[in-house]
Enzyme design. Sequence first.
Site, PDB file in Angstrom:
ATOM      1  N   SER A 161       0.810  -1.237   0.000  1.00 19.88           N
ATOM      2  CA  SER A 161       0.000   0.000   0.000  1.00 19.88           C
ATOM      3  C   SER A 161       0.835   1.275   0.000  1.00 19.88           C
ATOM      4  O   SER A 161       0.411   2.305   0.537  1.00 19.88           O
ATOM      5  CB  SER A 161      -0.966   0.015   1.196  1.00 19.88           C
ATOM      6  OG  SER A 161      -1.820  -1.105   1.163  1.00 19.88           O
ATOM      7  N   LEU A 162       2.017   1.228  -0.599  1.00 20.52           N
ATOM      8  CA  LEU A 162       2.839   2.436  -0.711  1.00 20.52           C
ATOM      9  C   LEU A 162       2.381   3.341  -1.849  1.00 20.52           C
ATOM     10  O   LEU A 162       2.722   4.519  -1.888  1.00 20.52           O
ATOM     11  CB  LEU A 162       4.313   2.069  -0.923  1.00 20.52           C
ATOM     12  CG  LEU A 162       5.099   1.578   0.289  1.00 20.52           C
ATOM     13  CD1 LEU A 162       6.551   1.329  -0.099  1.00 20.52           C
ATOM     14  CD2 LEU A 162       5.035   2.589   1.422  1.00 20.52           C
ATOM     15  N   TYR A 192     -14.283  -6.351   1.068  1.00 17.72           N
ATOM     16  CA  TYR A 192     -13.483  -6.113   2.270  1.00 17.72           C
ATOM     17  C   TYR A 192     -12.066  -6.668   2.110  1.00 17.72           C
ATOM     18  O   TYR A 192     -11.125  -6.207   2.737  1.00 17.72           O
ATOM     19  CB  TYR A 192     -14.127  -6.795   3.488  1.00 17.72           C
ATOM     20  CG  TYR A 192     -15.376  -6.120   3.994  1.00 17.72           C
ATOM     21  CD1 TYR A 192     -15.404  -4.755   4.259  1.00 17.72           C
ATOM     22  CD2 TYR A 192     -16.539  -6.849   4.230  1.00 17.72           C
ATOM     23  CE1 TYR A 192     -16.546  -4.130   4.725  1.00 17.72           C
ATOM     24  CE2 TYR A 192     -17.690  -6.238   4.713  1.00 17.72           C
ATOM     25  CZ  TYR A 192     -17.687  -4.879   4.959  1.00 17.72           C
ATOM     26  OH  TYR A 192     -18.818  -4.263   5.428  1.00 17.72           O
ATOM     27  N   CYS A 208     -26.699   0.582  -9.869  1.00 18.82           N
ATOM     28  CA  CYS A 208     -26.842  -0.872  -9.904  1.00 18.82           C
ATOM     29  C   CYS A 208     -27.842  -1.341  -8.842  1.00 18.82           C
ATOM     30  O   CYS A 208     -29.038  -1.165  -9.018  1.00 18.82           O
ATOM     31  CB  CYS A 208     -25.483  -1.540  -9.760  1.00 18.82           C
ATOM     32  SG  CYS A 208     -25.471  -3.269 -10.312  1.00 18.82           S
ATOM     33  N   GLY A 211     -28.462   0.054  -6.148  1.00 21.55           N
ATOM     34  CA  GLY A 211     -29.155   1.268  -5.712  1.00 21.55           C
ATOM     35  C   GLY A 211     -30.345   1.574  -6.589  1.00 21.55           C
ATOM     36  O   GLY A 211     -31.406   1.993  -6.107  1.00 21.55           O
ATOM     37  N   GLU A 256     -33.206 -11.653  -5.812  1.00 25.24           N
ATOM     38  CA  GLU A 256     -31.877 -11.828  -5.231  1.00 25.24           C
ATOM     39  C   GLU A 256     -31.970 -11.907  -3.714  1.00 25.24           C
ATOM     40  O   GLU A 256     -31.244 -12.654  -3.068  1.00 25.24           O
ATOM     41  CB  GLU A 256     -30.959 -10.669  -5.626  1.00 25.24           C
ATOM     42  CG  GLU A 256     -29.555 -10.792  -5.044  1.00 25.24           C
ATOM     43  CD  GLU A 256     -28.626  -9.659  -5.429  1.00 25.24           C
ATOM     44  OE1 GLU A 256     -27.419  -9.777  -5.185  1.00 25.24           O
ATOM     45  OE2 GLU A 256     -29.106  -8.644  -5.981  1.00 25.24           O
ATOM     46  N   HIS A 262     -22.621   0.992 -14.131  1.00 20.33           N
ATOM     47  CA  HIS A 262     -21.682   1.605 -13.183  1.00 20.33           C
ATOM     48  C   HIS A 262     -21.018   2.833 -13.827  1.00 20.33           C
ATOM     49  O   HIS A 262     -19.904   2.727 -14.362  1.00 20.33           O
ATOM     50  CB  HIS A 262     -20.616   0.591 -12.773  1.00 20.33           C
ATOM     51  CG  HIS A 262     -21.123  -0.495 -11.883  1.00 20.33           C
ATOM     52  ND1 HIS A 262     -20.997  -0.469 -10.517  1.00 20.33           N
ATOM     53  CD2 HIS A 262     -21.787  -1.649 -12.179  1.00 20.33           C
ATOM     54  CE1 HIS A 262     -21.548  -1.548  -9.992  1.00 20.33           C
ATOM     55  NE2 HIS A 262     -22.036  -2.286 -10.984  1.00 20.33           N
ATOM     56  N   GLU A 273     -19.522   5.281 -12.500  1.00 21.04           N
ATOM     57  CA  GLU A 273     -18.283   5.701 -11.826  1.00 21.04           C
ATOM     58  C   GLU A 273     -17.039   5.140 -12.507  1.00 21.04           C
ATOM     59  O   GLU A 273     -15.948   5.720 -12.403  1.00 21.04           O
ATOM     60  CB  GLU A 273     -18.310   5.288 -10.346  1.00 21.04           C
ATOM     61  CG  GLU A 273     -18.160   3.806 -10.057  1.00 21.04           C
ATOM     62  CD  GLU A 273     -19.456   2.993 -10.126  1.00 21.04           C
ATOM     63  OE1 GLU A 273     -19.472   1.855  -9.619  1.00 21.04           O
ATOM     64  OE2 GLU A 273     -20.439   3.505 -10.694  1.00 21.04           O
TER      65      GLU A 273
END
Length: 539
Positions: free
Chosen positions: A14-15, A54, A384, A386, A408, A510, A512
């Site tokens: 994670s640098l 996650y 989606c 939402g 679902e 999507h 975004e």
Amino acid sequence: MTKYIFVTGGVTSSLGKGIIAASLAKLLQARGLSVTIQKFDPYLNVDPGTLNPYEHGECYVTDDGAETDLDLGHYERFLNTPTSQANNVTTGRIYQSVIEKERRGDYLGKTVQVIPHVTDEIKRRIQLLGTTGEYDIVITELGGTVGDIESLPYLESLRQLRWELGVDNCITVHLTLIPYLAAAKELKTKPTQHSVKELLQTGIQPDILVVRTEHPIDDSIRRKLALFCNVEKSCIVEAIDADTIYDVPLHMLKEGLDTTVISKLRLPDRKNPDLRRWKNFLGKLKNSTHEVTIGLVGKYNELQDAYKSIYEAFIHAGAVNECKVKVVPIHSEQLEGEGKEVRKFLKRFDGILVAPGFGERGIEGKIEAVRFVRENNIPFFGICLGMQCAVVEFSRNVAGIEGAGSSEVDELTESPVIDIMEDQKDISTKGGTMRLGAYECQLKPGTRAARAYGTTEISERHRHRYEFNNAYLQRLEEAGLTIAGTNPKTGLVEVVEIKNHPYFVGVQYHPELKSTVEVPHPLFVSFVAAAMKKREGEE
């Protein structure tokens, strides 16, 4: 001949290898070079499509339907050029390919081994984009940290490629950490020294060192690193913590990373990088005259990377509107209570975005959020899942459809206004089996979506199994739901809206994933503008 740059990492994960790779690519692109970036991940999953958000953050989807690492989102946002299946490769995919070749008999009875068979496949994949003739430079980010067992085949492949291609055509940029010890009030170079020694043990001498640091490094630290890491002092690049990831290209420009790379690869220094549009974006981002607060109702809010592209799309849209967008995560399960609890959480926001997700957990909370914003004229944007929650809420509370729900969440729901796609019903495997990639959408003229896009013909990326059930389409339209966009080939609903509302748009795709610094997504831009209008109306 295509030139190759490898970005490796040491000391810790994670640098920001992805940001450094994207920043370098942006600078080279701004000099007139054709550049692409690819990510090689050392895990055994074939792709991140089956990974829990996650575990790995969001799964980024390309136009050609590849489920990829979220770093590809950074590549696209910085370069404003699409990536593809070839831009993300995992160990799982490498081994799958090698085993398939072995089963076909392609190795002619040879004993299949990591060297040469796995490393040959890695090298083939690394050079795949380079053989197209489209790129002057291919940047390859190697996932993981030097020293990890999983990374060894990639480092061996890199060692071989450097030997095969020559030092003028293949260089290594190694990213490390220089920690600051508060008690000693000192920056420490030892972790970087050990990381470089680890890399040297694999036979790779880094050409350029990029060091992450919280405090500026002085000339004595550069000399020390040059001496003990066997790297020229001019090739030590400081990567100090930045206010925003979009500052990093300018930091790298100041440090001369692009000119060092051009020199190492013996490329013609074509021109100074043209970063006018980038600087204009940063100017608006940092000097915003407005501010709005958006509630992000989701299921994976504990890890911001689970919605990485949404957060970045708000940054892009905010800059266009010269507005600082403060995004506040709201866990959908917190909204599964009485109406007054929902009101307590949501009444202070200028807009609500209900985020994508899978499964039944937190669904009723999302539906309650949709009901609240619809009834209280708060700008709403559903993506989606939402959008599907908006359809369920409208079906229940406006159209009066008894037992309206999503199959679902409940396979036995009385009225499945959201249902699984027909071609998905017999699929039992999870990986790579959803509706994935870019699909066309025809927008209805005069709708909010059509006005935002400025056209009625669009293409957007998808990742889902469940769809709007067209058996309920007429009934919902009669109740006042506007079907603002449909797939021209299948007739599947892509966009829904509600009239006489400040902003109420739900999309099955999507958006975004297609927002970039230079081309912010029009739906995010229009949603932020609606939130600003609400804010100004209250002041």
